[in-house]
Enzyme design. Structure first.
Site, short mmCIF file in Angstrom:
data_model
loop_
_atom_site.label_atom_id
_atom_site.label_comp_id
_atom_site.label_asym_id
_atom_site.label_seq_id
_atom_site.Cartn_x
_atom_site.Cartn_y
_atom_site.Cartn_z
N TYR A 68 -20.34 -5.92 -10.84
CA TYR A 68 -19.04 -5.37 -11.24
C TYR A 68 -18.10 -5.22 -10.05
CZ TYR A 68 -19.97 -4.83 -16.15
OH TYR A 68 -20.20 -5.10 -17.47
N ASN A 107 -9.12 -5.93 -22.70
CA ASN A 107 -9.28 -6.34 -21.31
C ASN A 107 -9.43 -5.13 -20.39
OD1 ASN A 107 -9.01 -8.85 -22.32
ND2 ASN A 107 -6.90 -9.16 -21.67
N HIS A 124 -11.84 -1.07 -24.23
CA HIS A 124 -13.12 -1.30 -23.53
C HIS A 124 -13.15 -0.68 -22.14
CE1 HIS A 124 -14.15 -4.97 -26.30
NE2 HIS A 124 -14.24 -3.81 -26.91
N CYS A 130 -15.08 4.61 -12.70
CA CYS A 130 -14.49 5.86 -13.16
C CYS A 130 -14.27 6.83 -12.01
CB CYS A 130 -15.37 6.50 -14.23
SG CYS A 130 -17.11 6.46 -13.85
N CYS A 148 -20.48 8.99 -6.10
CA CYS A 148 -19.31 9.80 -6.42
C CYS A 148 -19.25 10.94 -5.39
CB CYS A 148 -19.54 10.34 -7.83
SG CYS A 148 -18.30 11.46 -8.39
N GLY A 187 -5.54 -14.34 -27.84
CA GLY A 187 -6.58 -14.67 -26.86
C GLY A 187 -7.89 -13.93 -27.05
#
Ligand code: OAD
Length: 249
Positions: A68, A107, A124, A130, A148, A187
């Site tokens: 990610y 997206n 999503h 976050c 974090c 899309g």
């Protein structure tokens, strides 16, 4: 030759409320890979079960966090395309006429906001991990998974397979879909629920459906207008044909 027929142009001009659902195809022309497209889609190269589920993160947080973070850094280098700008322009026009415009997206790249769209409903989540203290377009992390400030493990802000969509966003999207006269599906393959259910809801509530996609989808046969093409090319033309201007940069 005009792209849109008179009925579509009239619908764009006269609808009191237009709701739009966007999917990965809208960001494809910005260089962001889609998911299910046979050759270039991410899920043709990777198994979502290894990367996009809570179980995958529990099993191998480093792998998931690295994947990610690579995407976060890649997306940070991408810019909105003419499709994103056309939607932002359409929103400005519709709102300036005192009507409603709702942009709902699957997206996670925030390119709609970068193009100037306001009040985007993110079904999503977002790629940006976050926590407000993460710089959106900041450098790659050096620790995987990143920590974090409270010392806990930080996870991507996206909704993974098997997880619920953010309740407030889904409710807002459903309300808007239930009250619009024109619903635009752009899309997206229309196979991932609950987002795809918005198309069903729009039709049940009597909205006209406009689809723009490179190829036929499961929704095409139910659409009032189904335009084959790239959203980056089709949307600026539609806005220009309906409102007589094309202010894309
Ligand atoms: P896909 O990536 O599977 O499908 C992309 C759709 O966009 C396809 O129907 C393409 O034909 C179309 N497309 C590609 N390029 C286009 C372009 N330039 N202009 C117009 N259309 C184009 O995405 P979806 O199934 O719609 O979820 O994605 C839904 C969700 O599944 C994503 O949000 C993601 C994915 O797993 C999560 O990550 C939670």
């Amino acid at each position: 030759m005009p792209l849109a027929d008179n009925e579509l142009l009239e619908c764009l001009r006269s609808a009191d409320h237009i709701a739009v659902l966007t999917g990965p195809g809208v960001s494809a022309e910005s260089g962001i890979p889609t998911f299910r497209d046979a050759l270039s889609g991410l899920w043709s190269k990777y198994d979502p079960a290894d990367l996009a589920t809570p179980e995958a993160f529990a099993r191998d947080p480093e792998l998931v966090a690295r994947w990610y973070d690579e995407r976060r850094c890649m997306v940070a280098r991408c810019r909105p395309n003419s499709g994103h700008f056309a939607l932002a322009e359409l929103q400005r026009i519709i709102l300036s006429q005192g009507k409603r415009f709702t942009l709902i997206t699957q997206n996670v790249d925030r390119l709609h906001q970068a193009a100037g769209s306001k009040d985007v409903i993110e079904l999503h989540g977002t790629l940006w991990l976050c926590g407000d203290d993460v710089e959106e377009r900041g450098p790659a992390f050096t620790e995987f998974p990143p920590r974090c400030s409270c010392g806990g493990r930080r996870r991507p802000g996206v909704v993974w397979f098997g997880e619920k969509l953010p309740g407030h966003a889904l409710l807002q999207a459903q309300k808007a879909t239930g009250s619009c006269q024109l619903f635009m599906s752009l899309g997206t393959s229309s196979v991932v629920y609950p987002a795809a259910g918005l198309v069903d809801l729009a039709i049940q509530n009597g909205a006209k459906l406009l689809e723009v996609n490179l190829q036929e989808t499961v929704s095409s046969s139910r659409a009032h207008w189904s335009i084959r093409g790239k959203t980056g090319e089709v949307l600026p033309r539609l806005v220009a044909e309906a409102f007589g201007k094309d202010k894309n940069p």
